[in-house]
Each structure stands twice: as structure tokens, then as C-alpha cells.
Scaffold this active site. Structure first.
Site, PDB file in Angstrom:
ATOM      1  N   GLY A  51       7.659  33.074  32.350  1.00  0.00           N
ATOM      2  CA  GLY A  51       6.830  32.708  33.129  1.00  0.00           C
ATOM      3  C   GLY A  51       6.201  31.522  32.325  1.00  0.00           C
ATOM      4  N   HIS A  52       6.823  30.747  31.359  1.00  0.00           N
ATOM      5  CA  HIS A  52       6.160  29.816  30.499  1.00  0.00           C
ATOM      6  C   HIS A  52       7.438  28.714  30.396  1.00  0.00           C
ATOM      7  CE1 HIS A  52       7.641  32.752  27.872  1.00  0.00           C
ATOM      8  NE2 HIS A  52       7.993  31.904  27.172  1.00  0.00           N
ATOM      9  N   ALA A  53       6.727  27.544  29.701  1.00  0.00           N
ATOM     10  CA  ALA A  53       7.595  26.514  29.037  1.00  0.00           C
ATOM     11  C   ALA A  53       7.453  26.466  27.376  1.00  0.00           C
ATOM     12  CB  ALA A  53       7.607  25.225  29.657  1.00  0.00           C
ATOM     13  N   TYR A  54       8.209  25.947  26.941  1.00  0.00           N
ATOM     14  CA  TYR A  54       7.917  25.244  25.680  1.00  0.00           C
ATOM     15  C   TYR A  54       7.752  24.023  25.457  1.00  0.00           C
ATOM     16  CZ  TYR A  54       9.043  30.188  24.236  1.00  0.00           C
ATOM     17  OH  TYR A  54       9.170  31.657  24.166  1.00  0.00           O
ATOM     18  N   ARG A  98      10.525  28.809  31.972  1.00  0.00           N
ATOM     19  CA  ARG A  98      11.653  29.879  32.120  1.00  0.00           C
ATOM     20  C   ARG A  98      11.028  31.055  32.465  1.00  0.00           C
ATOM     21  NH1 ARG A  98      11.103  33.450  27.993  1.00  0.00           N
ATOM     22  NH2 ARG A  98      12.609  34.260  26.794  1.00  0.00           N
TER      23      ARG A  98
END
Length: 136
Positions: A51-54, A98
Site C-alpha cells: 500500500g505504498h510506492a517508492y 505496490r
């Protein structure tokens, strides 16, 4: 990055009656130097991870045991990848949202990362992620 940059990579397999062996080497099977390795396990039924992106970090995700799904989103489209073999890995470049779900009982996810942990590298709000993607 776009979903077209995502790759499922088959890792070398060495079959042996005593048990099989697979290997992954930095800058060979995966296109980055490994700076961090972590694993996800004992995920309760129905739960999801990620539940995040980089901003910078790239990852290579392997289902060492069991199975799970990786859902990737480039701000315009989403794609679900089902991982269930220890000799396949999913290359996830930076800049993609993601999520992971659909974990089977006793699944084990191994994640190889291109950067060390840095909280500032995370984008944890999906709407903010979409705004950043539209500015590219």
C-alpha cells in the site's frame, strides 16, 4: 515508471534428486545492487501488505513458499501478478504503487531491495502518488 517496465524473471534452476536449488545474483538476474533484504510471513487470512510506492527503491519479489499476488499501479492502470514458484521473481521498478494480497497459508515472500530503508523514500498516500505521476 510504467507497468511495461515490470518483468517476471525466471531464475536459474539446478535440479537434483537431493533437492533443487535456485539462485539470484545482483546485477545479473536482477538489474540492481542489493542493499536490503527482508521477508514477509505469517500473514493472517484476508490481510494485505504494501500500500505504498517508492521514489527511488526498486525491488525483486520472490514467493519462496506458498503463493500471493502483487498488484502494481502506475497511476493509469493496474496489473495483478500471481507469484507461486520459488524460481520466478517479479522485478518492480521505482515509481509504482505496490500492494500484496491473497497470501496462502504458510507463504513466504522474499524481497530484495536496491536501497537501504529510508522512510523519506515512501509515498504512502495513493492520491498524492497519482498527483506526482500526473506531474511527470
Amino acid at each position: 515508471m510504467k507497468l511495461s517496465d515490470v518483468k517476471i524473471i525466471q531464475l536459474p534452476k539446478f535440479l537434483d534428486a537431493r533437492g533443487n536449488l535456485s539462485v539470484v545474483e545482483e546485477l545479473k538476474e536482477i538489474p540492481f545492487k542489493i542493499e536490503r533484504t527482508y521477508w514477509i510471513y505469517d500473514v493472517p487470512g484476508g490481510e494485505s501488505r504494501g500500500g505504498h510506492a517508492y521514489r527511488e527503491n526498486c525491488e525483486f519479489i520472490i514467493a519462496l513458499s506458498g503463493s500471493f499476488d502483487v498488484i502494481l499501479d502506475d497511476g493509469n492502470e493496474r496489473q495483478r501478478y500471481h507469484l507461486n514458484r520459488s524460481y520466478y521473481g517479479l522485478y518492480v521498478p521505482s515509481g509504482l504503487w505496490r500492494e500484496m494480497d491473497n497470501f496462502s497459508t504458510n507463504s513466504l515472500a522474499l524481497i530484495l531491495s536496491s536501497t537501504r530503508y529510508d522512510e523519506q523514500d515512501y509515498i504512502r498516500d495513493y492520491e498524492h502518488f497519482k498527483t506526482l505521476k500526473n506531474e511527470e
